[in-house]
Design an enzyme around this catalytic site. Structure first.
Site, short mmCIF file in Angstrom:
data_model
loop_
_atom_site.label_atom_id
_atom_site.label_comp_id
_atom_site.label_asym_id
_atom_site.label_seq_id
_atom_site.Cartn_x
_atom_site.Cartn_y
_atom_site.Cartn_z
N ARG A 48 3.81 6.83 3.14
CA ARG A 48 3.25 7.85 3.75
C ARG A 48 2.48 7.38 4.72
O ARG A 48 2.05 6.16 5.14
CB ARG A 48 2.07 8.29 2.59
CG ARG A 48 2.40 8.27 1.17
CD ARG A 48 1.31 8.75 0.35
NE ARG A 48 0.36 8.01 0.32
CZ ARG A 48 0.33 6.54 -0.33
NH1 ARG A 48 1.32 6.37 -1.10
NH2 ARG A 48 -0.65 5.76 -0.46
N CYS A 75 -0.19 6.66 7.63
CA CYS A 75 -1.72 6.00 7.38
C CYS A 75 -2.67 7.19 8.01
O CYS A 75 -2.37 7.54 9.04
CB CYS A 75 -1.75 4.63 8.47
SG CYS A 75 -3.25 3.97 8.57
N CYS A 83 -2.22 -0.23 14.84
CA CYS A 83 -3.24 0.32 13.84
C CYS A 83 -4.15 -0.85 13.72
O CYS A 83 -4.16 -2.00 13.76
CB CYS A 83 -2.46 0.48 12.36
SG CYS A 83 -3.48 0.74 11.03
N CYS A 91 2.43 2.62 9.37
CA CYS A 91 1.60 2.66 10.59
C CYS A 91 2.19 2.62 11.84
O CYS A 91 3.23 1.90 11.94
CB CYS A 91 0.56 1.58 10.49
SG CYS A 91 -0.49 1.21 8.75
N CYS A 112 -4.37 5.22 11.51
CA CYS A 112 -3.79 5.28 13.03
C CYS A 112 -3.03 6.41 13.23
O CYS A 112 -2.53 6.58 14.28
CB CYS A 112 -3.19 3.84 13.08
SG CYS A 112 -1.45 4.08 11.95
N ASP A 169 17.14 11.60 51.17
CA ASP A 169 15.93 12.44 51.60
C ASP A 169 15.32 11.87 52.50
O ASP A 169 15.07 10.52 52.79
CB ASP A 169 15.04 12.18 50.15
CG ASP A 169 13.76 12.86 50.12
OD1 ASP A 169 13.94 13.91 49.84
OD2 ASP A 169 12.80 12.05 50.29
N THR A 200 0.68 -1.40 -0.08
CA THR A 200 -0.20 0.00 -0.05
C THR A 200 0.85 1.20 0.05
O THR A 200 0.28 2.42 -0.36
CB THR A 200 -0.94 0.22 1.28
OG1 THR A 200 -0.31 0.10 2.28
CG2 THR A 200 -1.83 -1.20 1.11
#
Length: 493
Positions: free
Chosen positions: A67, A69, A42, A38, A72, A443, A34
């Site tokens: 690129r 998604c 996702c 992601c 998600c 402390d 694709t």
């Protein structure tokens, strides 16, 4: 989890198939069929293993031509916890890039802050993250641009330069390349309630890895708040911010699955830095499952962790400010420390306008504090000397508490200053420098908790016993502190 998790294909595939949000930010899944990348969680049906490749950063995915998604939104994942856990060159570089140094000063400025050549930094970042400093900064600019596009009505030209792009054309090309949408299309697709229309005000959701226990985190910030600089109002911690291009005011409120963040900025170019500093303040990139898992190996800590898992270390938006406040808090109550700090703020802080009226100043800068008359300080002479020595070193740069500082070296520098004992140096290491393994064996609250739990209560013996909690001793401190009824341990009502 371990360094370079993206190289363990089998483990990454298991994480993607289980949609485990705990792994978001540790690696990114690029899908060959694709062309998108992601986060591991996702919600879409996972691709076949042979169609998945894994990258250590969003920038590496973008450089490889993938690129983001649209389902998600991997650019909104929590950051990798590695950069706040490690003290090596790559981690220090990543903290500086998140703080906007490359956008402001370029790669030469990044190299100068780290004391290495640009080529050395490029080589190490490429080897570990699959992208150099310019590509990593570009990915961050794209994310900043998306936030401004979706949450403001600013013109696109103003957004381009506010996000750090050198031209509108570069802005348009980058947004299209990363999100497969033109900037105007991103705005059209944004949720209808995303933009609030008030100039300079942005409402954001800051993600984190669950679980997150807000009690000690916000309780500490509210109980120690300096009047005029910080306040708890309407269920949110509010404070002023000193930023590279101006000032800001932030309101941070805990929600079940995110931190609601409302930012008022004098200059939108400060958005990236403001978000980075707020995330650092609230320790939002931590991996609580890893931290709590190790602490649970100690039978003494098991009930403390099981009672309220996911405690974070409350940190700071301004390391120099915190160091000054640590000195003001030496051997006095929380209320007295707030009073001392409030006097400094009123006399030497920078006035700001707050639309809601509760905040009045930025905390004084080291330069302003170095110029004051020491005789005006209402504190013992020895602490006055400690204070003036610290602010002089902060002002001239001989003590650097920046995100790029080396934790061990800086702690040694602090211990060499007059009036700096282990407690002061270690609390600065824990909350200002962000060292996850800083420990406070001297402390009083820690020693009291150790005694009540049957742990050694002398500093040397407790330090030896705490070796099993490394590298997360700063988180063990939070669980030990939480055994007390002090207001720092409770979410304000």
């Amino acid at each position: 989890m371990q360094k370079g998790m993206h190289t363990d294909t089998e483990r990454c595939v298991r994480a993607v198939r289980s949609k485990d949000a705990r792994f978001d930010g540790w690696f990114f899944t690029a899908v060959l069929t694709t062309g998108i990348y992601c986060r591991p969680s996702c919600p879409v049906v996972p691709p076949k293993p042979e169609n998945m490749v894994f990258h250590p950063s969003a920038a590496a995915c973008q450089q490889a031509g993938f690129r983001a998604c649209k389902r998600c939104r991997p650019d909104t994942s929590p950051g990798s916890p590695e950069w706040n856990e490690r003290a090596d060159l790559v981690a220090r570089a990543m903290r500086l890039i998140a703080d906007g140094v490359v956008d402001r000063d370029g790669v030469p400025g990044l190299a100068a802050r780290l004391g290495y050549s640009p080529r050395q930094i490029e080589r190490q970042l490429l080897a570990e993250l699959g992208a150099g400093p310019l590509a990593l900064a570009r990915a961050q600019r794209a994310q900043t641009a998306r936030i401004l596009i979706e949450t403001t009505r600013l013109p696109m030209a103003e957004i381009a330069f506010a996000a750090g792009f050198s031209s509108i054309r570069t802005f348009n090309d980058t947004v299209r390349e990363v999100y497969a949408l033109a900037p105007t299309d991103l705005r059209t697709r944004a949720p209808k309630d995303a933009s609030h229309g008030t100039p300079g005000v942005l409402s954001l959701r800051l993600p984190f890895r669950a679980p997150l226990n807000p009690d000690n985190l916000f309780g500490h910030l509210a109980a120690t708040a300096v009047p005029g600089v910080e306040e708890w109002r309407d269920g949110a911690y509010r404070r002023t911010l000193r930023l590279p291009y101006g000032h800001g005011i932030v309101a941070l409120a805990p929600r079940p699955d995110h931190i609601a963040c409302r930012l008022t900025l004098g200059d939108p170019r400060d958005l990236t830095v403001a978000i980075s500093r707020c995330r650092r303040l609230l320790d939002l990139d931590a991996d609580p499952v890893a931290v709590d898992g190790l602490l649970r190996t100690d039978p003494v800590l098991v009930p403390l962790v099981d009672k309220a898992p996911g405690r974070r270390v409350p940190r700071t938006v301004d390391a120099a400010e915190f160091a000054v406040r640590a000195v003001l808090g030496q051997q006095v109550s929380t209320a007295a420390a707030r009073t001392h700090a409030a006097r400094l703020v009123t006399a030497h802080g920078t006035p700001v306008d707050d639309p809601e009226g509760g905040l009045t100043h930025l905390f004084p800068s080291p330069d302003a504090l170095a110029a004051l008359d020491p005789e005006t300080l209402a504190m013992p002479r020895t602490r006055r000397a400690t204070f003036t020595t610290l602010v002089a070193h902060l002002a001239d740069g001989s003590v650097n508490l920046g995100v790029e500082s080396d934790w061990a070296e800086t702690r040694a520098l602090l211990l060499a200053l007059p009036g700096f004992g282990p407690w002061t140096a270690d609390v600065i290491a824990m909350r200002a420098l962000g060292d996850p393994d800083a420990f406070l064996p001297t402390d009083l609250g820690i020693r009291r908790a150790a005694r009540d739990l049957g742990l050694p209560s002398t500093p040397a013996a407790l330090t030896a016993r705490a070796a099993a909690w490394r590298p997360w001793r700063a988180y063990a401190v939070q669980y030990l502190w939480a055994t007390d009824s002090h207001p720092i341990n409770f979410l304000p009502v």
